[in-house]
Structures are given as structure tokens and as C-alpha cells.
Design a protein around this motif. Structure first.
Motif, PDB file in Angstrom:
ATOM      1  N   ILE A 135       2.595 -60.035  45.195  1.00 27.04           N
ATOM      2  CA  ILE A 135       2.873 -59.655  43.816  1.00 27.04           C
ATOM      3  C   ILE A 135       1.705 -58.804  43.337  1.00 27.04           C
ATOM      4  N   ALA A 136       1.983 -57.670  42.690  1.00 27.77           N
ATOM      5  CA  ALA A 136       0.931 -56.796  42.170  1.00 27.77           C
ATOM      6  C   ALA A 136       1.221 -56.463  40.716  1.00 27.77           C
ATOM      7  N   TRP A 137       0.157 -56.229  39.942  1.00 29.74           N
ATOM      8  CA  TRP A 137       0.307 -55.868  38.535  1.00 29.74           C
ATOM      9  C   TRP A 137      -0.861 -55.002  38.102  1.00 29.74           C
ATOM     10  N   SER A 138      -0.725 -54.450  36.926  1.00 27.24           N
ATOM     11  CA  SER A 138      -1.792 -53.652  36.320  1.00 27.24           C
ATOM     12  C   SER A 138      -1.655 -53.753  34.810  1.00 27.24           C
ATOM     13  N   GLY A 139      -2.645 -53.213  34.090  1.00 27.53           N
ATOM     14  CA  GLY A 139      -2.564 -53.180  32.635  1.00 27.53           C
ATOM     15  C   GLY A 139      -2.863 -54.493  31.957  1.00 27.53           C
ATOM     16  N   VAL A 140      -3.692 -55.329  32.545  1.00 27.43           N
ATOM     17  CA  VAL A 140      -4.043 -56.614  31.939  1.00 27.43           C
ATOM     18  C   VAL A 140      -4.880 -56.335  30.680  1.00 27.43           C
ATOM     19  N   ASN A 178      -7.632 -56.446  27.765  1.00 27.16           N
ATOM     20  CA  ASN A 178      -9.070 -56.744  27.845  1.00 27.16           C
ATOM     21  C   ASN A 178      -9.416 -58.150  27.392  1.00 27.16           C
ATOM     22  N   SER A 179      -8.681 -58.722  26.465  1.00 28.02           N
ATOM     23  CA  SER A 179      -8.997 -60.053  25.936  1.00 28.02           C
ATOM     24  C   SER A 179      -8.501 -61.198  26.826  1.00 28.02           C
ATOM     25  N   THR A 180      -7.902 -60.881  27.959  1.00 24.93           N
ATOM     26  CA  THR A 180      -7.328 -61.893  28.843  1.00 24.93           C
ATOM     27  C   THR A 180      -8.415 -62.754  29.484  1.00 24.93           C
ATOM     28  N   LYS A 181      -8.230 -64.074  29.431  1.00 31.71           N
ATOM     29  CA  LYS A 181      -9.156 -65.009  30.074  1.00 31.71           C
ATOM     30  C   LYS A 181      -8.596 -65.527  31.395  1.00 31.71           C
ATOM     31  N   SER A 182      -7.273 -65.553  31.527  1.00 28.66           N
ATOM     32  CA  SER A 182      -6.645 -65.913  32.797  1.00 28.66           C
ATOM     33  C   SER A 182      -5.189 -65.449  32.767  1.00 28.66           C
ATOM     34  N   LEU A 183      -4.585 -65.456  33.933  1.00 28.59           N
ATOM     35  CA  LEU A 183      -3.178 -65.053  34.086  1.00 28.59           C
ATOM     36  C   LEU A 183      -2.384 -66.229  34.634  1.00 28.59           C
ATOM     37  N   VAL A 184      -1.091 -66.227  34.323  1.00 32.03           N
ATOM     38  CA  VAL A 184      -0.168 -67.245  34.827  1.00 32.03           C
ATOM     39  C   VAL A 184       1.053 -66.530  35.389  1.00 32.03           C
ATOM     40  N   LEU A 185       1.435 -66.862  36.604  1.00 34.97           N
ATOM     41  CA  LEU A 185       2.620 -66.307  37.239  1.00 34.97           C
ATOM     42  C   LEU A 185       3.647 -67.413  37.403  1.00 34.97           C
ATOM     43  N   ILE A 186       4.877 -67.145  36.989  1.00 33.43           N
ATOM     44  CA  ILE A 186       5.969 -68.111  37.151  1.00 33.43           C
ATOM     45  C   ILE A 186       7.153 -67.389  37.790  1.00 33.43           C
ATOM     46  N   ILE A 213      -5.370 -67.649  37.162  1.00 36.95           N
ATOM     47  CA  ILE A 213      -5.606 -66.455  37.973  1.00 36.95           C
ATOM     48  C   ILE A 213      -6.673 -65.634  37.247  1.00 36.95           C
ATOM     49  N   PRO A 214      -7.753 -65.257  37.930  1.00 34.77           N
ATOM     50  CA  PRO A 214      -8.793 -64.461  37.272  1.00 34.77           C
ATOM     51  C   PRO A 214      -8.211 -63.158  36.698  1.00 34.77           C
ATOM     52  N   PRO A 215      -8.617 -62.786  35.483  1.00 41.96           N
ATOM     53  CA  PRO A 215      -8.041 -61.612  34.827  1.00 41.96           C
ATOM     54  C   PRO A 215      -8.366 -60.287  35.508  1.00 41.96           C
ATOM     55  N   ASP A 216      -9.396 -60.255  36.344  1.00 35.88           N
ATOM     56  CA  ASP A 216      -9.725 -59.014  37.043  1.00 35.88           C
ATOM     57  C   ASP A 216      -8.955 -58.878  38.363  1.00 35.88           C
ATOM     58  N   THR A 217      -8.061 -59.816  38.623  1.00 32.51           N
ATOM     59  CA  THR A 217      -7.218 -59.788  39.813  1.00 32.51           C
ATOM     60  C   THR A 217      -6.038 -58.854  39.572  1.00 32.51           C
ATOM     61  N   ASP A 218      -5.656 -58.088  40.591  1.00 31.84           N
ATOM     62  CA  ASP A 218      -4.516 -57.177  40.429  1.00 31.84           C
ATOM     63  C   ASP A 218      -3.306 -57.591  41.257  1.00 31.84           C
ATOM     64  N   GLY A 219      -3.325 -58.832  41.755  1.00 34.95           N
ATOM     65  CA  GLY A 219      -2.168 -59.309  42.496  1.00 34.95           C
ATOM     66  C   GLY A 219      -2.474 -60.551  43.316  1.00 34.95           C
ATOM     67  N   ILE A 220      -1.447 -61.013  44.006  1.00 38.89           N
ATOM     68  CA  ILE A 220      -1.548 -62.166  44.896  1.00 38.89           C
ATOM     69  C   ILE A 220      -0.982 -61.719  46.247  1.00 38.89           C
ATOM     70  N   LEU A 255       4.719 -62.746  34.373  1.00 38.75           N
ATOM     71  CA  LEU A 255       3.264 -62.818  34.370  1.00 38.75           C
ATOM     72  C   LEU A 255       2.807 -62.882  32.936  1.00 38.75           C
ATOM     73  N   TYR A 256       2.001 -63.884  32.622  1.00 38.00           N
ATOM     74  CA  TYR A 256       1.487 -64.064  31.267  1.00 38.00           C
ATOM     75  C   TYR A 256      -0.019 -63.842  31.267  1.00 38.00           C
ATOM     76  N   ALA A 257      -0.509 -63.101  30.269  1.00 34.20           N
ATOM     77  CA  ALA A 257      -1.934 -62.928  30.042  1.00 34.20           C
ATOM     78  C   ALA A 257      -2.331 -63.930  28.957  1.00 34.20           C
ATOM     79  N   VAL A 258      -3.274 -64.818  29.279  1.00 34.01           N
ATOM     80  CA  VAL A 258      -3.687 -65.877  28.369  1.00 34.01           C
ATOM     81  C   VAL A 258      -5.066 -65.532  27.819  1.00 34.01           C
ATOM     82  N   ASP A 259      -5.214 -65.651  26.499  1.00 36.09           N
ATOM     83  CA  ASP A 259      -6.491 -65.274  25.878  1.00 36.09           C
ATOM     84  C   ASP A 259      -7.306 -66.471  25.398  1.00 36.09           C
TER      85      ASP A 259
END
Length: 112
Positions: free
Chosen positions: A22-27, A29-37, A56-63, A106-110
Motif C-alpha cells: 500500500i502506498a500513499w502521499s500527501g500526509v 503536516n499536523s499528522t502524528k500517526s496514520l491508521v490503515l483499515i 504508522i509513523p507519519p513520515d511513512t509513505d506506504g507498507i 487511510l486516516y491521518a491522526v493529529d
């Protein structure tokens, strides 16, 4: 990506049952972690969750594909409990003759 296409057999019970890459972009800046479901809204008994990955660390661009069946992944992300009761990717396996949708969110959590 798989948007609007058939999930390859390697990621299902018909194949190797590997978790997909899984790959993503555009996270934001205020993101503290990501959640994939990953879930199946067409499951016979209601929505079935196949995979949850959180912290998931916010500087990650995929799994990467083929994640091991362990609670904490190499990047520190954690696999949550799926609808089958295990902490790993549970491969889709729709009944023969049916077509199901599999939704990756994919959720960006702040907040921590």
C-alpha cells in the motif's frame, strides 16, 4: 493501486494470502500517526475487517507487501485485531460466485 480493479489472487485465500503493498502521499503536516483499515462491506454477516494497522509513523509513505503475522511491524506500526480475531492481515475469501468490494481507508491522526 487497486482502485476499481480486481484484487490479485496473491492477496487472497486463492493465492499466497500475502498482505498487499500500500502506498500513499500527501500526509498533512499536523499528522502524528496514520491508521490503515481494510474491510469488506459485502460480507454475508455485515462488514468484515480484514486488516488494521495503526501507529504508522507519519513520515511513512506506504507498507510493503507480505507483512509478517506479528503485532509490531518493523517501522513501529502495530497490527490491530481483525474480524477473525487475529492481529494480522486476514486474506479476502468471498464465497464462490460472488464479487465483494474491499475498501482501503487511510486516516491521518493529529493526536497521540
Amino acid at each position: 493501486t487497486f482502485a476499481g480493479s480486481v484484487l490479485p489472487d496473491v492477496y487472497t485465500c486463492k493465492g499466497a494470502s500475502e498482505s498487499p503493498e500500500i502506498a500513499w502521499s500527501g500526509v498533512p503536516n499536523s499528522t502524528k500517526s496514520l491508521v490503515l483499515i481494510l474491510d469488506d462491506p459485502d460480507a454475508p454477516n455485515g462488514r468484515f475487517t480484514h486488516w488494521i494497522v495503526f501507529n504508522i509513523p507519519p513520515d511513512t509513505d506506504g507498507i510493503p507487501r507480505a507483512q509478517p503475522n506479528i503485532k509490531v511491524l518493523g517501522n513501529g506500526a502495530q497490527q490491530g485485531q481483525n474480524s477473525a480475531g487475529s492481529r494480522n492481515y486476514y486474506p479476502p475469501c468471498p464465497p464462490i460466485g460472488t464479487t465483494h468490494r474491499y475498501v482501503f481507508r487511510l486516516y491521518a491522526v493529529d493526536m497521540d
